[in-house]
Enzyme design. Sequence first.
Site, PDB file in Angstrom:
ATOM      1  N   ASP A  28     -56.522-123.064   1.728  1.00 50.78           N
ATOM      2  CA  ASP A  28     -57.349-123.246   2.545  1.00 50.78           C
ATOM      3  C   ASP A  28     -58.700-122.786   3.482  1.00 50.78           C
ATOM      4  O   ASP A  28     -58.589-122.943   4.498  1.00 50.78           O
ATOM      5  CB  ASP A  28     -56.417-123.665   3.727  1.00 50.78           C
ATOM      6  CG  ASP A  28     -56.948-124.223   5.193  1.00 50.78           C
ATOM      7  OD1 ASP A  28     -57.749-125.644   4.872  1.00 50.78           O
ATOM      8  OD2 ASP A  28     -56.497-124.314   6.322  1.00 50.78           O
ATOM      9  N   LYS A  30     -62.465-122.350   4.109  1.00 53.14           N
ATOM     10  CA  LYS A  30     -63.128-123.120   5.223  1.00 53.14           C
ATOM     11  C   LYS A  30     -64.251-122.151   5.660  1.00 53.14           C
ATOM     12  O   LYS A  30     -63.829-120.619   5.706  1.00 53.14           O
ATOM     13  CB  LYS A  30     -62.020-124.467   5.126  1.00 53.14           C
ATOM     14  CG  LYS A  30     -61.130-123.456   7.056  1.00 53.14           C
ATOM     15  CD  LYS A  30     -60.780-124.741   7.479  1.00 53.14           C
ATOM     16  CE  LYS A  30     -59.544-123.805   8.046  1.00 53.14           C
ATOM     17  NZ  LYS A  30     -58.619-124.947   8.892  1.00 53.14           N
ATOM     18  N   ASN A  33     -62.065-119.595   8.487  1.00 50.25           N
ATOM     19  CA  ASN A  33     -60.963-118.907   7.715  1.00 50.25           C
ATOM     20  C   ASN A  33     -62.129-117.979   7.050  1.00 50.25           C
ATOM     21  O   ASN A  33     -62.236-116.933   6.254  1.00 50.25           O
ATOM     22  CB  ASN A  33     -60.281-119.586   6.565  1.00 50.25           C
ATOM     23  CG  ASN A  33     -59.103-120.194   7.344  1.00 50.25           C
ATOM     24  OD1 ASN A  33     -59.517-119.726   8.063  1.00 50.25           O
ATOM     25  ND2 ASN A  33     -58.460-121.129   6.609  1.00 50.25           N
TER      26      ASN A  33
END
Length: 166
Positions: A28, A30, A33
Amino acid sequence: DPSRAIHIALQICGSIGGAHDQGMVHRDLKPSNVMLTARGNDPDFVKVLDFGLVKQQDNGLTQSGALLGTPRYMAPEQISNTKIGPGADIYALGAILYHMITGRPPFDSESKFVLLASHMNEAAPPIREVDPDSPASQELEQVVMRCLRKNPEERYESMEALARAL
């Protein structure tokens, strides 16, 4: 600025590469993050966050079949329920670099289904097509576009290899 984007991406390569060395994939990656903070003389010191979806290399689905990840940055193999490896994070980092350089993700839509289909079936528009005045070099564009190839085997084989290319 391309040099700033590269500086940030190199640190992400180091952080995620360390997870890959332990057999884990973030799944995840992105912009939300990736936290930038000042550290010493570096105003763009990177901290990669939210390792909540990290798993040993496997497929991208939960036992219930729910898709894991963020559609704007999700690798095709996460969408198609095939084996997920470090290439998924390399794809996501390529999408982040694309976004940093062009000001937009490679694919954008309010519809998750359109985003997922785009990642599966369409080539990202070349950076020069999106921003003809981009200060990014042709070499940097080639690195980003290689990260965004649909087949994981055509991407960089590791974050370390991507870092060398950057």
